[in-house]
Design an enzyme around this catalytic site. Structure first.
Site, PDB file in Angstrom:
ATOM      1  N   LYS A 129      -4.649  -1.652  -7.274  1.00  0.00           N
ATOM      2  CA  LYS A 129      -5.646  -2.831  -7.797  1.00  0.00           C
ATOM      3  C   LYS A 129      -7.106  -2.335  -7.728  1.00  0.00           C
ATOM      4  O   LYS A 129      -7.947  -2.784  -8.431  1.00  0.00           O
ATOM      5  CB  LYS A 129      -4.971  -4.118  -6.719  1.00  0.00           C
ATOM      6  CG  LYS A 129      -4.091  -4.440  -6.864  1.00  0.00           C
ATOM      7  CD  LYS A 129      -3.184  -5.536  -5.922  1.00  0.00           C
ATOM      8  CE  LYS A 129      -2.025  -5.815  -6.160  1.00  0.00           C
ATOM      9  NZ  LYS A 129      -1.365  -6.908  -4.976  1.00  0.00           N
ATOM     10  N   GLN A 175      -2.153  -9.281   0.562  1.00  0.00           N
ATOM     11  CA  GLN A 175      -1.151  -8.298   0.036  1.00  0.00           C
ATOM     12  C   GLN A 175       0.242  -8.629   1.066  1.00  0.00           C
ATOM     13  O   GLN A 175       0.044  -8.646   2.311  1.00  0.00           O
ATOM     14  CB  GLN A 175      -1.366  -6.850   0.175  1.00  0.00           C
ATOM     15  CG  GLN A 175      -0.281  -5.813  -0.186  1.00  0.00           C
ATOM     16  CD  GLN A 175      -0.098  -5.970  -1.537  1.00  0.00           C
ATOM     17  OE1 GLN A 175      -0.890  -6.456  -2.433  1.00  0.00           O
ATOM     18  NE2 GLN A 175       1.243  -5.823  -2.019  1.00  0.00           N
ATOM     19  N   ASP A 200      -3.403 -14.724  -7.126  1.00  0.00           N
ATOM     20  CA  ASP A 200      -1.898 -14.461  -6.956  1.00  0.00           C
ATOM     21  C   ASP A 200      -1.177 -15.570  -7.480  1.00  0.00           C
ATOM     22  O   ASP A 200       0.126 -15.330  -7.675  1.00  0.00           O
ATOM     23  CB  ASP A 200      -1.681 -13.879  -5.558  1.00  0.00           C
ATOM     24  CG  ASP A 200      -1.397 -12.486  -5.323  1.00  0.00           C
ATOM     25  OD1 ASP A 200      -1.108 -11.611  -6.210  1.00  0.00           O
ATOM     26  OD2 ASP A 200      -1.379 -11.927  -4.130  1.00  0.00           O
TER      27      ASP A 200
HETATM   28  N1  GUN Z   1       3.778  -8.142  -2.502  1.00  0.00           N
HETATM   29  C1  GUN Z   1       4.557  -7.742  -3.524  1.00  0.00           C
HETATM   30  N2  GUN Z   1       3.965  -8.280  -4.956  1.00  0.00           N
HETATM   31  C2  GUN Z   1       3.090  -8.756  -4.588  1.00  0.00           C
HETATM   32  C3  GUN Z   1       1.863  -9.422  -5.383  1.00  0.00           C
HETATM   33  O1  GUN Z   1       2.086  -9.824  -6.455  1.00  0.00           O
HETATM   34  N3  GUN Z   1       0.737  -9.991  -4.696  1.00  0.00           N
HETATM   35  C4  GUN Z   1       0.910  -9.819  -3.222  1.00  0.00           C
HETATM   36  N4  GUN Z   1      -0.391 -10.305  -2.771  1.00  0.00           N
HETATM   37  N5  GUN Z   1       1.413  -9.238  -2.456  1.00  0.00           N
HETATM   38  C5  GUN Z   1       2.774  -8.734  -3.077  1.00  0.00           C
END
Ligand code: GUN
Length: 294
Positions: free
Chosen positions: A51, A95, A118
């Site tokens: 990211k 996350q 998200d």
């Molecule tokens: N863990 C697995 N996929 C994601 C996601 O798309 N966003 C976040 N914040 N955590 C995750």
């Protein structure tokens, strides 16, 4: 035909970078994405690293905030409050997964929905479910982009989704039945308590596998000419790799691929699209395109 998620993602990042250049050249603010990472889970480290790199490629500012595994929920909530109130931060993510002593839902609900790129906050989930402007969670949004860019017909088609998670299965079902294309599909969600899963899968024109169990979708479960989207990214030990593991999808790719009209590989299918969808959401947040800025 192979769906090249990496290629489409690179193309979209290029489009985003060009738009950011235009915004900055016109005197506007550079979009800013922040990420909170708790602990040192290998998968989470990798995703967050991707990211941050994608932010650079798109011309965004990025901030990574780290906490150790033993941080308290209160510390995390305090950090979220400060990001909510920071006018330079357009969007941020926490996350997942979080350590067991932290209430994940409480954390998600502490995020200002206007910065929830998200799309996990109940306000965004609810707005999506009734077709209002919102942040759509990144993996389902990325899959919708692939269906659109590869012009895969969805209207009136049978779509079967394996898995009912809040971050993939459920939003995917909502999007595939939305009242415009891609969408307008007849959707079935199967899960651990479904009966005769192979028979249901064989009816699918579009099969979306999101259980996180390698090799679950076998050739006998796939109709000739189906489109198969593989969301699985399980780390499987592989001593021949420098990292010691490889990523495995939920689909037995070698056996299923010859039956498909379209299929996504792992890696290089859905994964890169997930990251790029987060970038798209951040750009939308920066522009006030979902929730107008006051
Ligand atoms: N863990 C697995 N996929 C994601 C996601 O798309 N966003 C976040 N914040 N955590 C995750």
């Amino acid at each position: 035909m192979l769906i090249d998620g990496k290629k489409v993602a690179d193309q979209i990042k290029q489009e985003i970078a060009e738009e950011v250049n235009r915004i900055v050249a016109a005197g506007g603010k550079r979009p800013h994405l922040a990420a909170i990472l708790v602990g040192h889970d290998g998968g989470s480290e990798t995703y967050v690293g991707h990211k941050v790199k994608a932010c650079e490629q798109c011309g965004f500012t990025s901030t990574l905030i780290r906490f150790e595994d033993d941080c308290t929920e209160a510390q995390l909530l305090e950090s979220i409050a400060s990001l909510n109130n920071d006018p330079d931060v357009d969007g941020f993510i926490v996350q997942l997964p979080l350590p067991a002593h932290i209430d994940e839902q409480r954390v998600i609900e502490a995020i200002d929905p206007r910065k929830d790129v998200d799309g996990f906050h109940p306000v965004n989930v609810g707005r999506m479910s009734i077709g209002l402007p919102c942040f759509v969670s990144a993996t389902p949004a990325g899959i919708m982009q692939l269906l659109e860019r590869y012009e895969i017909p969805t209207k009136g088609k049978r779509c079967v989704i394996l898995g009912r998670s809040n971050i993939v299965g459920k939003p995917m079902a909502t999007l595939m039945m939305q009242k415009h294309q891609p969408g307008d599909a007849t959707v079935t969600v199967v899960h651990s308590h479904s009966n005769d899963i192979p028979a249901i899968c064989r009816e699918a024109d579009i099969l979306i596998a999101a259980m996180g169990r390698p090799g679950t979708v076998t050739a006998d479960m796939v109709k000739d000419g189906a489109t198969v989207i593989d969301v699985g990214t399980t780390r499987v030990p592989d001593p021949s790799r420098k990292s010691g593991f490889r990523l495995s999808g939920d689909v037995d790719f070698a056996a299923v691929e010859p039956k498909c009209s379209f299929i996504t590989p792992v890696p290089g299918g859905v994964g890169p699209m997930t990251i790029v969808s987060l970038m798209r959401n951040t750009l939308l947040a920066a522009k006030g395109a979902v929730y107008p800025k006051n």
